[in-house]
Design a protein around this motif. Structure first.
Motif, PDB file in Angstrom:
ATOM      1  N   LEU A  49       8.085   5.317   5.408  1.00 27.47           N
ATOM      2  CA  LEU A  49       7.921   4.064   4.669  1.00 27.47           C
ATOM      3  C   LEU A  49       6.845   3.174   5.280  1.00 27.47           C
ATOM      4  O   LEU A  49       6.094   2.514   4.556  1.00 27.47           O
ATOM      5  CB  LEU A  49       9.265   3.329   4.608  1.00 27.47           C
ATOM      6  CG  LEU A  49      10.341   4.058   3.802  1.00 27.47           C
ATOM      7  CD1 LEU A  49      11.705   3.428   4.042  1.00 27.47           C
ATOM      8  CD2 LEU A  49       9.992   4.054   2.315  1.00 27.47           C
ATOM      9  N   ILE A  50       6.766   3.149   6.596  1.00 27.91           N
ATOM     10  CA  ILE A  50       5.708   2.359   7.251  1.00 27.91           C
ATOM     11  C   ILE A  50       4.337   2.893   6.861  1.00 27.91           C
ATOM     12  O   ILE A  50       3.393   2.129   6.630  1.00 27.91           O
ATOM     13  CB  ILE A  50       5.906   2.380   8.781  1.00 27.91           C
ATOM     14  CG1 ILE A  50       7.089   1.495   9.170  1.00 27.91           C
ATOM     15  CG2 ILE A  50       4.643   1.917   9.504  1.00 27.91           C
ATOM     16  CD1 ILE A  50       7.467   1.572  10.638  1.00 27.91           C
ATOM     17  N   CYS A  51       4.228   4.210   6.760  1.00 26.72           N
ATOM     18  CA  CYS A  51       2.931   4.822   6.421  1.00 26.72           C
ATOM     19  C   CYS A  51       2.459   4.457   5.010  1.00 26.72           C
ATOM     20  O   CYS A  51       1.262   4.277   4.781  1.00 26.72           O
ATOM     21  CB  CYS A  51       3.022   6.346   6.539  1.00 26.72           C
ATOM     22  SG  CYS A  51       3.113   6.965   8.224  1.00 26.72           S
ATOM     23  N   VAL A  52       3.382   4.341   4.063  1.00 25.33           N
ATOM     24  CA  VAL A  52       2.977   4.237   2.662  1.00 25.33           C
ATOM     25  C   VAL A  52       3.070   2.831   2.071  1.00 25.33           C
ATOM     26  O   VAL A  52       2.482   2.566   1.017  1.00 25.33           O
ATOM     27  CB  VAL A  52       3.812   5.198   1.775  1.00 25.33           C
ATOM     28  CG1 VAL A  52       3.687   6.629   2.276  1.00 25.33           C
ATOM     29  CG2 VAL A  52       5.274   4.773   1.740  1.00 25.33           C
ATOM     30  N   SER A  53       3.805   1.927   2.730  1.00 26.20           N
ATOM     31  CA  SER A  53       4.059   0.610   2.113  1.00 26.20           C
ATOM     32  C   SER A  53       2.819  -0.276   2.134  1.00 26.20           C
ATOM     33  O   SER A  53       2.092  -0.341   3.131  1.00 26.20           O
ATOM     34  CB  SER A  53       5.207  -0.090   2.841  1.00 26.20           C
ATOM     35  OG  SER A  53       6.391   0.659   2.713  1.00 26.20           O
ATOM     36  N   TYR A  69      -0.692   8.250  13.960  1.00 28.58           N
ATOM     37  CA  TYR A  69      -2.083   8.660  14.194  1.00 28.58           C
ATOM     38  C   TYR A  69      -2.305  10.119  13.789  1.00 28.58           C
ATOM     39  O   TYR A  69      -3.350  10.689  14.062  1.00 28.58           O
ATOM     40  CB  TYR A  69      -2.436   8.470  15.668  1.00 28.58           C
ATOM     41  CG  TYR A  69      -2.368   7.024  16.112  1.00 28.58           C
ATOM     42  CD1 TYR A  69      -3.498   6.217  16.078  1.00 28.58           C
ATOM     43  CD2 TYR A  69      -1.170   6.460  16.527  1.00 28.58           C
ATOM     44  CE1 TYR A  69      -3.437   4.885  16.463  1.00 28.58           C
ATOM     45  CE2 TYR A  69      -1.096   5.126  16.908  1.00 28.58           C
ATOM     46  CZ  TYR A  69      -2.224   4.351  16.874  1.00 28.58           C
ATOM     47  OH  TYR A  69      -2.165   3.027  17.258  1.00 28.58           O
ATOM     48  N   ASP A  70      -1.312  10.676  13.124  1.00 34.07           N
ATOM     49  CA  ASP A  70      -1.353  12.074  12.692  1.00 34.07           C
ATOM     50  C   ASP A  70      -1.590  12.112  11.181  1.00 34.07           C
ATOM     51  O   ASP A  70      -0.703  11.761  10.392  1.00 34.07           O
ATOM     52  CB  ASP A  70      -0.027  12.747  13.054  1.00 34.07           C
ATOM     53  CG  ASP A  70      -0.008  14.232  12.718  1.00 34.07           C
ATOM     54  OD1 ASP A  70      -0.835  14.683  11.900  1.00 34.07           O
ATOM     55  OD2 ASP A  70       0.854  14.945  13.264  1.00 34.07           O
ATOM     56  N   GLU A  71      -2.778  12.514  10.784  1.00 34.29           N
ATOM     57  CA  GLU A  71      -3.130  12.497   9.360  1.00 34.29           C
ATOM     58  C   GLU A  71      -2.222  13.410   8.539  1.00 34.29           C
ATOM     59  O   GLU A  71      -1.870  13.089   7.398  1.00 34.29           O
ATOM     60  CB  GLU A  71      -4.592  12.906   9.188  1.00 34.29           C
ATOM     61  CG  GLU A  71      -5.580  11.860   9.715  1.00 34.29           C
ATOM     62  CD  GLU A  71      -7.024  12.225   9.426  1.00 34.29           C
ATOM     63  OE1 GLU A  71      -7.236  13.216   8.694  1.00 34.29           O
ATOM     64  OE2 GLU A  71      -7.922  11.529   9.927  1.00 34.29           O
ATOM     65  N   LYS A  72      -1.841  14.536   9.113  1.00 38.73           N
ATOM     66  CA  LYS A  72      -0.944  15.448   8.384  1.00 38.73           C
ATOM     67  C   LYS A  72       0.400  14.787   8.128  1.00 38.73           C
ATOM     68  O   LYS A  72       0.983  14.932   7.051  1.00 38.73           O
ATOM     69  CB  LYS A  72      -0.760  16.742   9.178  1.00 38.73           C
ATOM     70  CG  LYS A  72      -1.995  17.631   9.220  1.00 38.73           C
ATOM     71  CD  LYS A  72      -1.711  18.919   9.977  1.00 38.73           C
ATOM     72  CE  LYS A  72      -2.939  19.799  10.013  1.00 38.73           C
ATOM     73  NZ  LYS A  72      -2.696  21.058  10.792  1.00 38.73           N
ATOM     74  N   PHE A  73       0.891  14.062   9.132  1.00 38.74           N
ATOM     75  CA  PHE A  73       2.163  13.372   8.962  1.00 38.74           C
ATOM     76  C   PHE A  73       2.060  12.323   7.855  1.00 38.74           C
ATOM     77  O   PHE A  73       2.968  12.197   7.018  1.00 38.74           O
ATOM     78  CB  PHE A  73       2.592  12.710  10.271  1.00 38.74           C
ATOM     79  CG  PHE A  73       3.905  11.976  10.166  1.00 38.74           C
ATOM     80  CD1 PHE A  73       5.102  12.624  10.422  1.00 38.74           C
ATOM     81  CD2 PHE A  73       3.954  10.635   9.787  1.00 38.74           C
ATOM     82  CE1 PHE A  73       6.313  11.963  10.301  1.00 38.74           C
ATOM     83  CE2 PHE A  73       5.160   9.961   9.662  1.00 38.74           C
ATOM     84  CZ  PHE A  73       6.340  10.629   9.926  1.00 38.74           C
ATOM     85  N   MET A  74       0.968  11.585   7.835  1.00 41.67           N
ATOM     86  CA  MET A  74       0.819  10.524   6.830  1.00 41.67           C
ATOM     87  C   MET A  74       0.692  11.102   5.419  1.00 41.67           C
ATOM     88  O   MET A  74       1.239  10.549   4.469  1.00 41.67           O
ATOM     89  CB  MET A  74      -0.371   9.644   7.192  1.00 41.67           C
ATOM     90  CG  MET A  74      -0.093   8.768   8.418  1.00 41.67           C
ATOM     91  SD  MET A  74      -1.345   7.522   8.728  1.00 41.67           S
ATOM     92  CE  MET A  74      -2.636   8.540   9.428  1.00 41.67           C
ATOM     93  N   ASP A  75      -0.007  12.229   5.309  1.00 42.13           N
ATOM     94  CA  ASP A  75      -0.092  12.893   3.999  1.00 42.13           C
ATOM     95  C   ASP A  75       1.291  13.364   3.544  1.00 42.13           C
ATOM     96  O   ASP A  75       1.653  13.231   2.371  1.00 42.13           O
ATOM     97  CB  ASP A  75      -1.053  14.080   4.075  1.00 42.13           C
ATOM     98  CG  ASP A  75      -2.506  13.639   4.214  1.00 42.13           C
ATOM     99  OD1 ASP A  75      -2.807  12.471   3.881  1.00 42.13           O
ATOM    100  OD2 ASP A  75      -3.331  14.452   4.672  1.00 42.13           O
ATOM    101  N   ASP A 115      -1.189   4.582  21.029  1.00 44.87           N
ATOM    102  CA  ASP A 115      -2.485   5.069  20.556  1.00 44.87           C
ATOM    103  C   ASP A 115      -2.431   6.487  20.024  1.00 44.87           C
ATOM    104  O   ASP A 115      -3.456   7.124  19.830  1.00 44.87           O
ATOM    105  CB  ASP A 115      -3.510   4.993  21.687  1.00 44.87           C
ATOM    106  CG  ASP A 115      -3.058   5.762  22.934  1.00 44.87           C
ATOM    107  OD1 ASP A 115      -1.983   6.403  22.876  1.00 44.87           O
ATOM    108  OD2 ASP A 115      -3.763   5.719  23.953  1.00 44.87           O
ATOM    109  N   GLY A 116      -1.228   7.004  19.801  1.00 42.21           N
ATOM    110  CA  GLY A 116      -1.107   8.367  19.308  1.00 42.21           C
ATOM    111  C   GLY A 116      -0.888   9.396  20.392  1.00 42.21           C
ATOM    112  O   GLY A 116      -0.714  10.584  20.100  1.00 42.21           O
ATOM    113  N   ASN A 117      -0.893   8.962  21.657  1.00 42.34           N
ATOM    114  CA  ASN A 117      -0.781   9.907  22.773  1.00 42.34           C
ATOM    115  C   ASN A 117       0.380   9.570  23.707  1.00 42.34           C
ATOM    116  O   ASN A 117       0.421  10.032  24.850  1.00 42.34           O
ATOM    117  CB  ASN A 117      -2.086   9.917  23.575  1.00 42.34           C
ATOM    118  CG  ASN A 117      -3.268  10.255  22.707  1.00 42.34           C
ATOM    119  OD1 ASN A 117      -3.300  11.307  22.085  1.00 42.34           O
ATOM    120  ND2 ASN A 117      -4.254   9.368  22.646  1.00 42.34           N
TER     121      ASN A 117
END
Length: 788
Positions: free
Chosen positions: A289-293, A196-202, A377-379
């Motif tokens: 890998l979960i973020c980008v696949s 749920y962290d956009e910076k992490f996913m980028d 939920d990100g928290n």
């Protein structure tokens, strides 16, 4: 030979686990527990596993704790190295107040928890897929029932974190916690917060592109199977046909292999497919890998639960399903559980991928996620820390960091009540606070009292402003506040000592924008607590908490009274939405309260009476309504304009109008009690001519107002003059007083009858005889004649 080897292993296990480890632990336990000591045990990996990383980071960066991490390397370390690691862990664990695990083992399972210690297992996987622990007793993978009983894998936990309420039962069974199921809590798993962290996913995208440049401009196929065999000699399956995948997808996809981290034997990728297939097991995290696949191919791995967060396609390559079932088994029927096609051949997978646009069932994945991942939920990390460490964690907050909670108190000539107020504020059990008092140019000794408290408690600061109003004072306090959360309390009220602790904890658990609590009235004339239902209306609290206006648009706003003192706010939420009090002499917080309630995405509740609201005091602010007859209309009408701008007014209109009418009628009634006839007439005329019309209600349909008596009162205002309405009100009050008198008279008569019956009883006569000498002496001393 095999028999003797097995016998030796059994004896060695018994001697080490049941004798040597226990003797060593007890010896180490002679030292006292260190209150700030935290020990992590990483069972297999050489570095912190993903479910430890955020917890460890939070604890080391923000708190002065003695944090230790032990890497046992089970299945990898051998001989002296292995036991050196185990003894080092046992030594630290013996004196740690907090012990954190993420797997089960007979090392941790044999821990004898000392009084005052707390043990948590964050568990390394989401959901409940393949069986583990005691659930595998008498399966090929697991120990026998007797062995599982002899060498438990799990100690006496205070907390085990899981990903949803649905799966609690499975962990109770697997860990043998039937006698303490409450320790298994669906708080979510810390490792999932990164999704749920956009910076992490980028960053994940950058990481993958850096390790696999060939992925640029292509989709990603992820193959992430679980291991086969026992953990000590785990291996990865080799049935996926890289050649066939290359023939069909090399122009559109890259194929990434992520094998289970404990596997020793992994299939190699042929050199001819080096520009298409890549083993990234040791170079990329599963989170990246979960973020980008774009498509995930797995089998029985729990990563499918995390992957469902992104609601993307999954394929279940279960070529050995029957064998695996016999080996370990599943908690749910495999075919019913899986939110994607179950296949046993490469051709089936290839066919599905070719037709994925028309075959992918996103709703199935969404329902799967809702069932098994509802607490992620990100928290989760913050919730886990709050639940496990409790309020004790605040003692170790690093100096120089911002406080967690800001308490803002506007004051004006509050000297009479200030001591009681500030004693209840400064003695709050939650200590990581700042106390900001904003004085509105008091003319009594309020400021000098505040300064004396400042000398005793460095958390208190004073802001002095030119005489204005409490709304401006609260706004000044909000601008100065540094806390993650903020609450606005009044200088003439007082509070339960655990109010901040309980509300803060609930806010953290639910990551709420607002936390509501209950309260009661304190009658300054009688010095008695008076119960009331006005602070928190339990009738309208939604079944599911946390909630927001969409939970029940027609009744949502009726849940709570509007004053700010029963609401803990997330400060960033107020700043982001530019929510401020109105600058007007009175009713300056109603607009703030209304707008914040409708703007909040998450509202939680602690249904405890933390607030003691002062009434019937001549100098209390509770009597100030008499000087401000029309401010309440300003508040509601401005709030209505906000809701119109947000495009939600029509959706919430009925509840809003009901709330407004209740406030208007209350204000009208108060003018009667204050004997302010001019104010009464002003409010009456406004209600008759403008009030509901300004809220968009020209004609009141029957039943539109929830409470019939309020609808009747409003109709009488529209139809009668203010004299008639006032006369009806006085009649009602006289009737109420008459009923009170009759009630007391009836009670007196019942007591007199009871006394008459008692006077003629045998026990009464004996008592009078026995006490006569004492009564006689007392009477003579006071000049009274006492009859026997």
């Amino acid at each position: 030979m095999k028999f003797f080897k097995k016998l030796y292993g059994s004896i060695f296990r018994f001697v080490t686990r049941k004798i040597i480890f226990k003797i060593y632990s007890r010896k180490c336990s002679k030292a006292p527990i260190e209150d700030n000591k935290v020990t992590f045990m990483e069972l297999r990996l050489p570095e912190l596993s993903n479910n430890f990383q955020l917890l460890h980071k939070e604890l080391t960066e923000n708190y002065d704790l003695n944090v230790n991490v032990h890497y046992i390397r089970q299945g990898f370390a051998r001989g002296k190295d292995k036991y050196k690691r185990i003894f080092a862990f046992l030594k630290d664990a013996a004196t740690s107040k907090y012990i954190i695990l993420n797997e089960g083992s007979d090392i941790a399972g044999g821990l004898e928890k000392r009084e005052g210690q707390h043990i948590m297992n964050t568990w390394h996987g989401c959901g409940a897929f393949k069986k583990f622990g005691r659930s595998t007793r008498d399966k090929i993978f697991g120990d026998s029932g007797k062995t599982a009983d002899r060498y438990p894998g799990h100690p006496d936990y205070d907390l085990v974190t899981v990903s949803s309420p649905e799966i609690v039962w499975a962990y109770v069974e697997a860990m043998g916690k039937e006698d303490k199921p409450e320790c298994i809590k669906p708080l979510g798993l810390s490792r999932t917060d990164v999704f749920y962290d956009e910076k992490f996913m980028d960053q994940a995208k950058e990481n993958v592109l850096k390790v696999v440049p060939a992925s640029k401009g292509k989709k990603i196929l992820l193959y992430a199977p679980t291991f086969r065999g026992r953990t000590k000699w785990a291996f990865s399956p080799s049935e996926l046909d890289i050649g066939k995948f290359y023939e069909n997808f090399h122009d559109e996809y890259v194929l990434l292999f992520k094998h289970h981290p404990i596997t020793h034997d992994r299939p190699e990728i042929p050199a001819e497919y080096a520009d298409f297939a890549f083993d990234v097991t040791d170079s990329l995290s599963i989170e990246d890998l979960i973020c980008v696949s774009d498509i995930c191919i797995s089998d029985y791995s729990s990563l499918i639960f995390e992957y469902s967060i992104f609601e993307r396609p999954m394929i279940f390559f279960a070529f050995d399903l029957d064998e695996y079932f016999d080996w370990r088994g599943f908690y749910y029927d495999y075919d019913e559980l899986t939110p994607g096609p179950v296949v046993s051949t490469n051709d089936e997978m290839i066919d599905y991928i070719k037709h994925i646009d028309e075959r992918f069932d996103k709703n199935a994945v969404r329902e799967f996620r809702k069932k098994f991942m509802s607490s992620c939920d990100g928290n989760a990390t913050r919730r886990v820390i709050m639940d496990f460490f409790g309020n004790d964690i605040q003692k170790y907050k690093k100096a120089g960091l911002d406080p967690e909670v800001s308490i803002v108190i506007p004051s004006y000539n509050a000297s009479e009540f200030l001591d009681e107020c500030l004693k209840s504020v400064t003695k709050q059990t939650f200590r990581n606070t700042e106390i900001i008092i904003v004085d509105d140019e008091s003319t009594d000794d309020t400021v000098s009292k505040i300064r004396k408290y400042m000398e005793k408690d460095k958390r208190i600061s004073l802001i002095e402003q030119k005489h204005s109003n409490a709304g401006d004072a609260r706004n000044r306090g909000l601008e100065a506040a540094k806390g993650k959360y903020i609450i606005f309390w009044d200088a003439d009220d007082f509070f339960e000592l655990d109010a901040i602790e309980r509300m803060y904890r609930q806010s953290e658990m639910d990551q709420a924008d607002i936390c509501l609590c209950n309260g009661n009235n304190y009658d300054g004339a009688t010095k008695r607590i008076m119960e009331t239902t006005r602070k928190l209306n339990e009738e309208w609290i939604p079944a599911e908490v946390p909630f927001n206006y969409e939970s029940d648009p027609d009744h949502f706003i009726l849940v709570t009274a509007l004053p700010l003192w029963n609401k803990l706010y997330r400060r960033d939420f107020l700043m982001e939405n530019n929510i401020r009090c109105q600058s007007q002499p009175k009713v300056n917080d109603a607009y703030f309260s209304l707008v914040s309630l409708y703007a909040a995405k998450s509202i939680t509740i602690v249904n405890e009476k933390f607030i003691h609201y002062r009434i019937n005091e001549a100098s209390s602010t509770t009597r100030a309504t008499e000087v401000s007859p029309l401010y309440i209309f300003n508040a509601y009408e401005k709030a209505k304009d906000y809701l119109v701008e947000q495009g939600i007014y029509e959706k919430v209109k009925r509840g809003f109008v009901n709330k407004a009418l209740t406030g208007y009628l209350y204000s009208l009634r108060k003018q009667c009690e204050f004997n302010k006839i001019d104010n009464y007439k002003a409010i009456f005329d406004y209600m008759r001519d403008k009030a509901l019309q300004n809220l968009g209600v020209d004609e009141l349909e029957p039943g539109y107002i929830y409470e019939p008596d309020k609808e009747e009162k409003y109709r009488s205002i529209r139809q009668e003059g203010y004299e008639g309405y006032l006369f009806d009100y006085l009649q009602y009050k006289i009737g109420a007083y008459d009923n009170t008198i009759l009630t007391h008279k009836d009670k007196y008569q019942r007591l007199m009858k009871k006394y008459e019956r008692m006077k003629y009883s045998f026990a009464y006569k004996v008592g009078m005889k026995a006490t006569f000498p004492i009564r006689y002496i007392n009477g003579r001393l006071h000049g009274e004649k006492i009859k026997e």
